[in-house]
Structure formats: structure tokens, C-alpha cells
Design a protein around this motif. Sequence first.
Motif, short mmCIF file in Angstrom:
data_model
loop_
_atom_site.label_atom_id
_atom_site.label_comp_id
_atom_site.label_asym_id
_atom_site.label_seq_id
_atom_site.Cartn_x
_atom_site.Cartn_y
_atom_site.Cartn_z
N LEU A 181 -22.04 5.31 2.09
CA LEU A 181 -23.47 5.49 2.31
C LEU A 181 -23.96 4.84 3.60
O LEU A 181 -24.76 5.41 4.32
N TYR A 182 -23.48 3.62 3.88
CA TYR A 182 -24.03 2.84 4.97
C TYR A 182 -23.08 2.61 6.14
O TYR A 182 -23.46 2.00 7.12
N GLY A 183 -21.84 3.04 6.00
CA GLY A 183 -20.91 2.93 7.12
C GLY A 183 -20.41 1.54 7.41
O GLY A 183 -19.88 1.28 8.48
N GLN A 184 -20.55 0.64 6.46
CA GLN A 184 -20.02 -0.71 6.67
C GLN A 184 -19.42 -1.20 5.37
O GLN A 184 -19.92 -0.90 4.28
N PRO A 185 -18.31 -1.93 5.46
CA PRO A 185 -17.69 -2.46 4.25
C PRO A 185 -18.49 -3.63 3.70
O PRO A 185 -19.22 -4.30 4.44
N LEU A 186 -18.35 -3.86 2.41
CA LEU A 186 -18.99 -5.02 1.81
C LEU A 186 -18.16 -6.27 2.10
O LEU A 186 -16.96 -6.20 2.34
N HIS A 187 -18.80 -7.40 2.06
CA HIS A 187 -18.15 -8.68 2.25
C HIS A 187 -17.07 -8.87 1.18
O HIS A 187 -17.20 -8.39 0.06
N TYR A 188 -16.02 -9.58 1.51
CA TYR A 188 -14.93 -9.84 0.57
C TYR A 188 -15.44 -10.43 -0.74
O TYR A 188 -15.06 -10.00 -1.82
N LEU A 189 -16.33 -11.43 -0.66
CA LEU A 189 -16.84 -12.06 -1.87
C LEU A 189 -17.74 -11.12 -2.67
O LEU A 189 -17.79 -11.21 -3.90
N THR A 190 -18.45 -10.23 -2.00
CA THR A 190 -19.26 -9.24 -2.72
C THR A 190 -18.35 -8.31 -3.51
O THR A 190 -18.63 -8.00 -4.67
N ASN A 191 -17.25 -7.89 -2.91
CA ASN A 191 -16.27 -7.07 -3.63
C ASN A 191 -15.71 -7.81 -4.84
O ASN A 191 -15.58 -7.24 -5.92
N LEU A 192 -15.38 -9.09 -4.66
CA LEU A 192 -14.87 -9.86 -5.79
C LEU A 192 -15.92 -9.99 -6.88
O LEU A 192 -15.61 -9.91 -8.08
N SER A 246 -18.58 -20.11 4.44
CA SER A 246 -17.78 -20.66 5.51
C SER A 246 -16.50 -19.83 5.71
O SER A 246 -15.86 -19.43 4.75
N PRO A 247 -16.11 -19.60 6.97
CA PRO A 247 -14.86 -18.89 7.22
C PRO A 247 -13.65 -19.66 6.66
O PRO A 247 -12.65 -19.07 6.28
N PHE A 248 -13.75 -20.99 6.60
CA PHE A 248 -12.67 -21.79 6.04
C PHE A 248 -12.52 -21.55 4.54
O PHE A 248 -11.42 -21.50 4.01
N PHE A 249 -13.66 -21.37 3.86
CA PHE A 249 -13.64 -21.07 2.43
C PHE A 249 -12.98 -19.71 2.19
O PHE A 249 -12.14 -19.56 1.31
N ILE A 250 -13.34 -18.72 3.00
CA ILE A 250 -12.74 -17.39 2.88
C ILE A 250 -11.23 -17.47 3.14
O ILE A 250 -10.44 -16.87 2.42
N ALA A 251 -10.83 -18.24 4.14
CA ALA A 251 -9.40 -18.39 4.45
C ALA A 251 -8.65 -18.99 3.27
O ALA A 251 -7.54 -18.55 2.93
N ARG A 252 -9.24 -19.98 2.59
CA ARG A 252 -8.59 -20.56 1.41
C ARG A 252 -8.49 -19.55 0.28
O ARG A 252 -7.50 -19.49 -0.43
N LEU A 253 -9.53 -18.74 0.10
CA LEU A 253 -9.47 -17.70 -0.93
C LEU A 253 -8.38 -16.69 -0.62
O LEU A 253 -7.62 -16.28 -1.51
N TRP A 254 -8.31 -16.25 0.62
CA TRP A 254 -7.29 -15.28 1.03
C TRP A 254 -5.90 -15.83 0.83
O TRP A 254 -4.99 -15.13 0.42
N HIS A 255 -5.73 -17.11 1.13
CA HIS A 255 -4.43 -17.75 0.99
C HIS A 255 -3.97 -17.71 -0.47
O HIS A 255 -2.78 -17.54 -0.74
N GLY A 256 -4.90 -17.83 -1.40
CA GLY A 256 -4.56 -17.83 -2.81
C GLY A 256 -4.56 -16.45 -3.46
O GLY A 256 -4.21 -16.32 -4.63
N ASP A 257 -4.94 -15.42 -2.72
CA ASP A 257 -5.04 -14.07 -3.28
C ASP A 257 -4.07 -13.15 -2.55
O ASP A 257 -4.34 -12.73 -1.43
N PRO A 258 -2.94 -12.82 -3.17
CA PRO A 258 -1.97 -11.97 -2.48
C PRO A 258 -2.47 -10.54 -2.24
O PRO A 258 -1.90 -9.81 -1.45
#
Length: 89
Positions: free
Chosen positions: A4-15, A59-71
Motif C-alpha cells: 500500500l505505502y511502498g515502504q517496509p515496516l520496522h523490524y520490531l513492528t513486524n515482530l 536504538s540501533p544497538f538494541f536492534i543489533a542485539r535482537l538480530w544477533h539472537g534471531d537467526p
Amino acid sequence: MKELYGQPLHYLTNLSMKQWDYLRIGANDEDVPLDTLIDPAKAESSIWRVEEMHRNTISPFFIARLWHGDPMYHVYIDAIFPELKDPSK
């Protein structure tokens, strides 16, 4: 939403949306489509408010920690390909 809007949702919004879907498992109205339970305009508005909060406060650091724990983090990330200028011009 992306279509609809041509942009992806934020990683945390998807979660968050995935978790909301998971919370319905076992509910009495699990098989009832959400658009009959919740006004689609209100649902969309709520998603965009959550999206705004995630984009402006996480925080980008928080997202990086989440990504690290989510394969499977790459499932929620859209590839971004920059448009290159035509080299022949």
C-alpha cells in the motif's frame, strides 16, 4: 502494508504483529477474520503509531542485539537496491 505505502515496516513492528497473531491462537474467535473484529482503519492507524514509535525511539544497538539472537531476522528485512545512474550516459 508495504504494497500500500511502498515502504517496509520496522523490524520490531513486524515482530509485534507476529506476536499479536500468535496471541490469538486458542481464542474463541481465532477463526474470525480480524477485519470483522477491529475496524481496518483503526487497526492501520494503530500499526502506524507503533511503527512511528519504533522508528523514532529504538536504538540501533538494541536492534543489533535482537538480530544477533534471531537467526531468521533476514525474513523481516527487505533488500534495498540503490538505483544506479546509467553508465552509458
